[in-house]
Design an enzyme around this catalytic site. Sequence first.
Site, short mmCIF file in Angstrom:
data_model
loop_
_atom_site.label_atom_id
_atom_site.label_comp_id
_atom_site.label_asym_id
_atom_site.label_seq_id
_atom_site.Cartn_x
_atom_site.Cartn_y
_atom_site.Cartn_z
N SER A 59 0.82 -1.21 0.00
CA SER A 59 0.00 0.00 0.00
C SER A 59 0.86 1.26 0.00
O SER A 59 2.00 1.25 0.47
CB SER A 59 -0.91 0.02 1.22
OG SER A 59 -1.71 -1.13 1.26
N1 SAH Z 1 -0.60 -5.55 3.78
C1 SAH Z 1 0.15 -5.76 2.56
C2 SAH Z 1 -0.59 -5.28 1.34
C3 SAH Z 1 -1.38 -6.36 0.81
S1 SAH Z 1 -2.15 -6.25 -0.75
C4 SAH Z 1 1.53 -5.16 2.64
O1 SAH Z 1 1.86 -4.49 3.64
O2 SAH Z 1 2.31 -5.38 1.71
C5 SAH Z 1 -3.48 -7.38 -0.38
C6 SAH Z 1 -3.07 -8.79 -0.14
O3 SAH Z 1 -4.25 -9.51 0.23
C7 SAH Z 1 -2.51 -9.50 -1.37
O4 SAH Z 1 -1.25 -10.02 -1.05
C8 SAH Z 1 -3.53 -10.60 -1.64
O5 SAH Z 1 -2.95 -11.78 -2.16
C9 SAH Z 1 -4.13 -10.82 -0.27
N2 SAH Z 1 -5.47 -11.44 -0.26
C10 SAH Z 1 -6.47 -11.31 -1.16
N3 SAH Z 1 -7.54 -12.04 -0.80
C11 SAH Z 1 -7.21 -12.65 0.36
C12 SAH Z 1 -7.89 -13.57 1.23
N4 SAH Z 1 -9.13 -14.00 0.98
N5 SAH Z 1 -7.24 -14.01 2.34
C13 SAH Z 1 -5.97 -13.60 2.61
N6 SAH Z 1 -5.27 -12.75 1.82
C14 SAH Z 1 -5.88 -12.28 0.71
#
Ligand code: SAH
Length: 241
Positions: free
Chosen positions: A95
Site C-alpha cells: 500500500s
Molecule cells: N498488507 C500488505 C498489502 C497487501 S495487498 C503489505 O503491507 O504489503 C493485499 C493482499 O491480500 C494480497 O497479497 C492478496 O494476495 C491478499 N489477499 C487477497 N484475498 C485474500 C484472502 N481471501 N485471504 C488472505 N489474503 C488475501
Amino acid sequence: MYTRFCAKSGSGPPGIRSLALLAVCSVAAAQGGADPYLRARERMVAEQIEARGIRNPEVLRVMRSTPRHRFVPAHVQALAYGDHPVPIGYGATISQPYIVARMTELLGAGKQHRVLEIGTGSGYQAAILAQLTAEVYSIEIVPELAQSAAQRLRGHANVTVRHGNGYLGWPEKAPFDRIILTAAPPEIPEALLAQLARGGRLIAPVGKAPAQDLVVIDKDRDGTVHRRSVEKVLFVPMKNP
Ligand code: SAH
C-alpha cells in the site's frame, strides 16, 4: 546514526584527523549513512504522512525506521518511497505509505494488543504493527507471498504468518483486540466480526473498486457494533475461493 560514527572516527594529528573525518563524513552523507534510503524515508514521512495530518508519534517513528525498500522486489526498490502503491507480484501491491500510516493510526493498536491482519502481501504492514503491538497474526492467500513475507519478518519474533483464506479468520488465536484488512471484501466477513474482542476495533476497505470505503468498526464491551466510513480508498479485492 552516522553522526555518531563521524564524531568518533579518526586518530592521529588534529589536522589530518579533521581532513580524514571530512572525507568519511561526506561519503557517508552522500550515501545517506549505512542505509541508502534513510533520506528518502525521512522525506516520505515529512511530505506524504505528517503533511497530511498523521500525528501519532509512535506511528511516525516506526514509519521512519522501517526499511520499506526491503519489502518490495529488487527491480522496484527505487520506487519504494514514492507516494503510491508498488506492485509486488501475484496481483498484489504494497500500500501507499500514507494509507499504511493512516490505517495504523486509525487502528489505535498498543503494546497490550493482539492483532490479526488479512492480506500479508509484502509483510510491510505486519512489520509496522509488530513494533507497536504485542502479537501480530497475518494471513495471506497466495502461498508464495506468505512464504516470502514470513522470511522477511524473521526478525520480528511476535509476528506469525500463515497461508490461508482470510474470510475464515484465525479462530484458534481469536479473539483479537484489533483486526486490519488490507484487501477489500464486498462486505465485512461475519467470521472476522465474531473474532473481534469486545472493546476491539476492526478496520477494512469495503466494496468494489473504484468506490471502496475505509470502514472502522468498534465493538463495545457489551458486544454492540458501531460502524463508520472515514474515507474513500482503493485496494485489491479480497479473493473468495
Ligand atoms: N498488507 C500488505 C498489502 C497487501 S495487498 C503489505 O503491507 O504489503 C493485499 C493482499 O491480500 C494480497 O497479497 C492478496 O494476495 C491478499 N489477499 C487477497 N484475498 C485474500 C484472502 N481471501 N485471504 C488472505 N489474503 C488475501
